[in-house]
Design an enzyme around this catalytic site. Structure first.
Site, short mmCIF file in Angstrom:
data_model
loop_
_atom_site.label_atom_id
_atom_site.label_comp_id
_atom_site.label_asym_id
_atom_site.label_seq_id
_atom_site.Cartn_x
_atom_site.Cartn_y
_atom_site.Cartn_z
N GLU A 150 -1.03 40.28 12.41
CA GLU A 150 -0.22 40.15 13.62
C GLU A 150 -1.03 40.03 14.91
OE1 GLU A 150 2.65 39.28 13.43
OE2 GLU A 150 3.25 39.88 11.41
N ASP A 166 7.67 50.33 7.04
CA ASP A 166 8.75 50.04 7.99
C ASP A 166 8.82 51.10 9.09
OD1 ASP A 166 9.60 47.69 6.77
OD2 ASP A 166 10.89 48.78 5.36
N GLU A 191 7.66 34.63 8.74
CA GLU A 191 6.82 33.46 8.52
C GLU A 191 6.80 32.99 7.07
OE1 GLU A 191 5.90 36.52 9.48
OE2 GLU A 191 4.04 37.18 8.53
N HIS A 204 1.29 31.85 12.04
CA HIS A 204 1.09 32.60 10.80
C HIS A 204 0.68 31.68 9.63
CE1 HIS A 204 1.91 36.81 11.36
NE2 HIS A 204 3.09 36.62 11.92
N TYR A 215 0.31 44.10 16.81
CA TYR A 215 0.49 42.80 17.45
C TYR A 215 -0.32 42.72 18.75
CZ TYR A 215 4.64 42.07 14.48
OH TYR A 215 5.49 41.89 13.42
N HIS A 229 4.76 31.59 17.25
CA HIS A 229 4.19 32.73 16.54
C HIS A 229 4.30 32.53 15.03
CE1 HIS A 229 3.32 37.09 16.02
NE2 HIS A 229 4.07 36.94 14.95
N GLU A 230 5.50 32.20 14.56
CA GLU A 230 5.69 32.04 13.10
C GLU A 230 4.84 30.88 12.58
OE1 GLU A 230 7.00 34.59 12.03
OE2 GLU A 230 8.01 35.22 13.86
ZN LIG Z 1 4.13 37.93 13.12
#
Ligand SMILES: [Zn+2]
Length: 593
Positions: free
Chosen positions: A310, A367, A263, A291, A375, A287-288
Site C-alpha cells: 500500500e 482487518d 485491485e 497495484h 498507506y 491507485h488500483e
Molecule cells: Zn491499495
C-alpha cells in the site's frame, strides 16, 4: 513446523499448490457456493498438506484417480479458521476437494434485488483480502504462495459472472435456466486476489485493453467517469514498465462494497461512490491501477509487510496524478493523505505497535489492524527515499525493483536488501530502521508544500475572524481544494456558520462523496439537525468503511445523537458487508460503554 505466515496454516515444508482447477455453482437461494477444486501440485509429493478453510463443509477429498484420501478438519480458530489436513500418497500430483461455502462466509456478500440499482436481480461479490479466500475455497491462503487458476462458474441464466481472470467463453449450464462462464488466470497471483462477482451486468469498452462493467442503470455513467483510463495506463507504464496482465477491466459494484476499490487483477472492483459526475474521484482508479505493479506483481509475503503493497501504491498513485495533472494537484493529494494518516495514528495511539511500518500481527486479525498507516506512512517513507536519492536515480531503482521481484512475494528485509544494493547509503540517510520499527511519525517525514495549500490553509485559519470565501472564489475551486478547505475548518461550528456553509457551497446536495461526507461529519459533530435526514440516507445506502467510520464516530460522540446512530445502524446493518458491520459495532460500543 515451518509456518511462514502468522495468518495461514500453509507450511513451506509440505507439498505446495501451483495451479487450481475450480468449478463453482452459485446458489442465490441458500447463499452458498457448491464447489469442487483440483489442486495441481508444484511437484509430485506425499505426506501431510495443510490447507486453510473457514466455514467450509468438506464433502470429499480424493486423489487424481478418485481414490479417497484421509483428511481431518481441525476445530475452528477465531482468526485463522479451520486447518484441513490431507494425507497424500507418495508421488501425488493432485488433490481434489468437493465442498460447500457457508451463508456467513465473510469473503462473500449476497445482495437481494432491493440492494441493487436495478432492483430486479440478486448480486454476489467476493472480497478476499486479507484472509478471506479460505471462506470461498480450501487453499494455502498466504500471499507467500502464488497460484494460477482456471474456473467454471454456473449462475442463473439472466446473470453474468466476472472474475479476476481472463474470460474464456460462456455456455448454457447443465441445468435449464443456468449459464456457465469459464475463466483462466495464467499469471501466478496471491490467494487474496481470487475474485468473483455475479449480477445483472453490462459492459462498455474504454480503450483497446480496458472495459467497465456495471449494472445497466450505472454503466453509461461509469463509462463517462472512467473515460481517461487508457491514458492513465500509458502514464503508469512509462513509470513502472510494461503492464503485465493483458487486460485492465473495471467492475462498479453496488454501494455496500466496503472499500473504495480492490485491485483484483484484470478486474478492479470499485465502489459506486466514485461516480461523482465530474471525474473528480478517479484517483482511486489510479491507485488500483498502480497495484498492477506494486501489490499484484510485487506482493507482500505476509500482512506484516502490508506497507510494501500500500505504501508503494499510494506513492505510485501520486506520481501518476502528477504526470496527469501537475505538481500542485499531487500536493493536494499528499495533504489529504496526511489528514487521514494523522487520524489513524490518533485512533491507535502514537505509541501503538500498529503505527509501525513493519508490524507483528501474530494473533491479530488483519482487518482489525487496517488503517491509513501502511498507506500514507509507507508512501511518505518512499517519498523521502526519492528526495534523498534524487528523482532520476530513484525512478531507475523503482523499475529495477519491479523487474527484480515481479511475480514474487517479499518481506521488508528483501526490499531493504535490494535498496542497500542498488542505492547504497539511502536507507541509512533516511533512517529506515526508525521508519520500519519505530511508532508514530519520524521527525524527518517529508512535507509537501504548494502555494494553493498555503492559501487554503490561511483562508480556513481566518474563519474564526470572519473571513469567508466569495461566490467567484468558491466557483473556481477544484473538488480537492474545497475538500481541503473544509478539512481545515474549526469544529464544532455554530448553527449560523453551518447554515452559511450549506447555502454558499450547496454541500448537502453534493454528488462527490468525499466532500459530502466531510460536510456531514462537520455538521454531525456540531449537532446540526437539518442534515440528519441526509446522514440517514447516506448511511442506509453506502457501506464504504471510509465513510461509515467518521459518520458513526461523529454521531456517537454526541449524547443527543448516540441513539440516532444506533437506530440508523439497526436499520442499515442487514445491508452492510460483514467487515463494515464489525467496524461500526466497534465504534458504537466504544461510545455506549
Ligand atoms: Zn491499495
Amino acid at each position: 513446523m515451518p509456518r511462514i505466515d502468522p495468518h495461514s496454516y500453509a507450511d513451506s515444508a509440505q507439498p505446495r499448490t501451483k495451479h487450481l482447477r475450480w468449478t463453482l455453482s452459485v446458489d442465490f437461494d441458500t447463499h452458498r457456493l457448491d464447489g469442487a477444486v483440483a489442486h495441481e501440485l508444484a511437484a509430485p509429493s506425499g505426506g501431510p498438506m495443510d490447507l486453510d478453510t473457514k466455514g467450509l463443509d468438506i464433502l470429499g477429498v480424493t486423489d487424481a484417480k478418485g481414490n479417497h484420501l484421509p483428511h481431518r478438519l481441525f476445530p475452528e480458530e477465531p482468526i485463522l479458521g479451520s486447518r484441513l489436513r490431507v494425507d497424500l500418497l507418495p508421488g501425488s500430483t493432485e488433490v481434489h476437494i468437493r465442498y460447500r461455502t457457508s451463508p456467513e462466509a465473510v469473503g462473500l456478500q449476497w445482495l437481494g434485488p432491493e440492494q441493487t440499482e436495478g432492483k430486479r436481480h440478486p448480486f454476489l461479490f467476493s472480497q478476499c483480502q486479507a484472509i478471506h479466500a479460505r471462506t470461498m475455497l480450501p487453499m494455502q491462503d498466504t500471499p507467500a504462495f502464488r497460484v494460477t487458476y482456471e474456473a467454471e462458474v454456473t449462475v442463473p441464466a439472466a446473470l453474468t459472472a466476472v472474475m479476476s481472470a481472463g474470460p474464456e467463453g460462456a455456455g448454457s449450464g447443465a441445468d435449464t435456466g443456468r449459464r456457465s462462464f469459464r475463466f483462466r488466470m495464467p499469471q501466478p497471483i496471491p490467494p487474496y486476489l481470487m475474485a468473483l462477482a455475479v449480477g445483472h451486468l453490462e459492459s462498455r469498452d474504454l480503450g483497446r485493453r480496458s472495459r467497465v462493467w456495471a449494472e445497466p442503470a450505472t454503466v453509461e455513467k461509469a463509462a463517462w467517469e472512467f473515460a481517461g483510463l487508457e491514458e492513465m495506463i500509458a502514464k503508469a507504464e512509462g513509470l513502472f514498465g510494461p503492464y503485465e496482465w493483458d487486460r485492465y477491466d473495471l467492475l462498479v459494484l453496488p454501494p455496500s462494497f466496503p472499500y473504495g476499490g480492490m485491485e483484483n487483477p484484470r478486474m478492479t472492483f470499485l465502489t459506486p461512490t466514485l461516480l461523482a459526475g465530474d471525474r473528480s474521484l478517479v484517483d482511486v482508479v489510479c491507485h488500483e491501477l498502480a497495484h498492477s505493479w506494486t501489490g499484484n506483481l510485487v506482493t507482500n509475503a505476509t500482512a506484516d509487510h502490508f506497507w510494501l503493497n500500500e505504501g508503494w501504491t499510494v506513492w505510485a498513485e501520486r506520481r501518476i496524478l502528477e504526470l496527469l495533472h501537475g505538481e500542485e494537484e499531487a500536493a493536494l493529494g499528499w495533504a489529504i493523505g496526511q489528514k487521514s494518516l494523522e487520524e489513524s495514528i490518533a485512533r491507535f495511539g502514537v505509541d501503538s505497535p500498529l503505527t509501525r511500518l513493519e508490524t507483528d500481527l501474530a494473533g491479530v486479525d488483519p482487518d482489525d489492524a487496517f488503517s491509513s498507516i501502511p498507506y500514507e506512512k509507507g508512501a511518505l517513507f518512499l517519498a523521502l527515499c526519492e528526495r534523498t536519492a534524487g528523482r532520476e536515480r530513484w525512478d531507475r531503482f523503482v523499475r529495477e525493483y519491479i523487474a527484480q521481484f515481479r511475480f514474487t512475494s517479499i518481506t521488508t528485509a528483501d526490499f531493504l536488501g535490494f535498496l542497500d544494493k542498488k542505492l547504497p547509503g539511502v536507507s541509512a540517510a533516511v533512517g529506515a530502521e526508525v521508519w520500519f520499527h519505530g511508532t508514530g511519525m519520524p521527525a524527518n517525514a517529508p512535507v509537501f508544500r504548494s502555494a494553493r495549500l498555503e492559501e487554503l490553509g490561511a483562508l480556513a485559519g481566518s474563519w474564526s475572524s470572519g473571513r469567508r470565501p466569495g461566490p467567484a472564489e468558491i466557483a473556481a475551486w477544484k473538488p480537492a481544494e474545497m475538500l481541503l478547505w473544509l478539512q481545515k475548518l474549526p469544529r464544532p461550528l455554530p448553527a449560523g456558520d453551518l447554515e452559511w456553509l450549506d447555502r454558499s457551497l450547496s454541500l448537502t446536495g453534493k454528488g462527490n462523496y468525499e466532500i459530502l461526507v466531510e460536510w456531514l461529519v462537520i455538521a454531525a459533530s456540531s449537532d446540526y439537525e437539518p442534515v440528519f435526514p441526509r446522514i440517514r440516507e447516506v448511511l442506509l445506502r453506502v457501506g464504504r468503511m471510509k465513510y461509515l467510520r467518521p459518520l458513526y464516530g461523529a454521531l456517537g460522540s454526541h449524547p443527543r445523537t448516540r441513539a440516532l446512530a444506533r437506530e440508523i445502524f439497526t436499520a442499515a446493518a442487514p445491508t452492510y458487508h460483514a467487515l463494515s458491520r464489525r467496524v461500526v459495532e466497534g465504534i458504537l460500543s466504544k461510545y455506549e460503554a
